[in-house]
Design an enzyme around this catalytic site. Structure first.
Site, PDB file in Angstrom:
ATOM      1  N   LEU A  64     -27.176 -39.848  73.344  1.00 49.65           N
ATOM      2  CA  LEU A  64     -27.468 -40.816  72.643  1.00 49.65           C
ATOM      3  C   LEU A  64     -28.878 -41.392  73.084  1.00 49.65           C
ATOM      4  O   LEU A  64     -29.055 -42.665  73.667  1.00 49.65           O
ATOM      5  CB  LEU A  64     -26.434 -41.929  72.702  1.00 49.65           C
ATOM      6  CG  LEU A  64     -25.135 -41.649  71.923  1.00 49.65           C
ATOM      7  CD1 LEU A  64     -24.066 -42.404  72.298  1.00 49.65           C
ATOM      8  CD2 LEU A  64     -25.204 -41.007  70.620  1.00 49.65           C
ATOM      9  N   PRO A  65     -29.963 -40.974  73.127  1.00 48.76           N
ATOM     10  CA  PRO A  65     -31.240 -41.363  73.688  1.00 48.76           C
ATOM     11  C   PRO A  65     -31.588 -42.586  72.856  1.00 48.76           C
ATOM     12  O   PRO A  65     -31.536 -42.504  71.624  1.00 48.76           O
ATOM     13  CB  PRO A  65     -32.258 -40.212  73.574  1.00 48.76           C
ATOM     14  CG  PRO A  65     -31.475 -39.192  72.655  1.00 48.76           C
ATOM     15  CD  PRO A  65     -30.256 -39.364  72.603  1.00 48.76           C
ATOM     16  N   HIS A  66     -32.333 -43.321  73.406  1.00 49.46           N
ATOM     17  CA  HIS A  66     -32.765 -44.656  72.892  1.00 49.46           C
ATOM     18  C   HIS A  66     -34.070 -45.228  73.632  1.00 49.46           C
ATOM     19  O   HIS A  66     -34.184 -44.971  74.582  1.00 49.46           O
ATOM     20  CB  HIS A  66     -31.500 -45.765  72.673  1.00 49.46           C
ATOM     21  CG  HIS A  66     -30.975 -46.079  73.845  1.00 49.46           C
ATOM     22  ND1 HIS A  66     -29.875 -45.219  74.448  1.00 49.46           N
ATOM     23  CD2 HIS A  66     -30.801 -46.915  74.755  1.00 49.46           C
ATOM     24  CE1 HIS A  66     -29.556 -45.573  75.691  1.00 49.46           C
ATOM     25  NE2 HIS A  66     -30.151 -46.760  75.833  1.00 49.46           N
ATOM     26  N   ALA A  67     -34.691 -46.024  72.638  1.00 46.43           N
ATOM     27  CA  ALA A  67     -35.785 -46.615  73.482  1.00 46.43           C
ATOM     28  C   ALA A  67     -36.210 -47.930  72.492  1.00 46.43           C
ATOM     29  O   ALA A  67     -36.149 -47.870  71.437  1.00 46.43           O
ATOM     30  CB  ALA A  67     -36.987 -45.427  73.375  1.00 46.43           C
TER      31      ALA A  67
END
Length: 154
Positions: A64-67
């Site tokens: 769940l990469p997020h930025a």
């Protein structure tokens, strides 16, 4: 939070494989650029910066990469199913094949957290992951990800 508000059908893709985490982030950023108009290099940099704080591979083949990104006006998602799992430094050391990335406005405090919680709940559901892994059609994957949850109260 309803995932259909975060995830456009065009932001769901199946790709053969990514050769590295950086390449995966580039793939995610390219989809975000084509669907939402995000600056791809800024998106890659933001994903890598967040990942440097700790891996976003949450286990069971899910990442769940997020930025947070300047210039966004709402939280947006990108989903990739990898045909060949990628070593992602996940908490359980298992390779990742289901990747749901979130991009949020820089100042989106609670909305970003609500979106991340909703995505996390959906991706922790074993039945959802089985359906996602059994499909190669982006439209079917989008339907699985955005289907309304039936009440589980007895």
């Amino acid at each position: 939070m309803d995932l259909s508000s975060l995830l456009k059908p065009a932001a769901v893709r199946v790709i053969g494989h990514a050769t590295s985490k950086k390449r995966l982030f580039q793939d995610l950023a390219e989809v975000a650029h084509s669907v939402c108009g995000l600056d791809a290099s800024e998106a890659v940099d933001a994903l890598q910066e967040r990942e440097s704080l700790g891996p976003t591979g949450v286990g069971h083949g899910v990442a769940l990469p997020h930025a947070r990104i300047d210039g966004l006006d709402q939280v947006v998602g990108v989903f990739l199913r990898l045909e060949k799992p990628l070593d992602f430094d996940a908490v359980d050391r298992q390779p990742v094949d289901l990747v749901f990335a979130l991009f949020a406005p820089k100042d989106s405090g609670v909305e970003h957290l609500k979106a991340l919680a909703s995505v996390s709940r959906r991706m922790r559901d074993p039945a959802t992951c089985v359906k996602l892994r059994a499909n190669n059609d982006p439209a079917a994957l989008h339907a699985v990800l955005t289907e309304a949850r039936s009440s589980q109260a007895a």
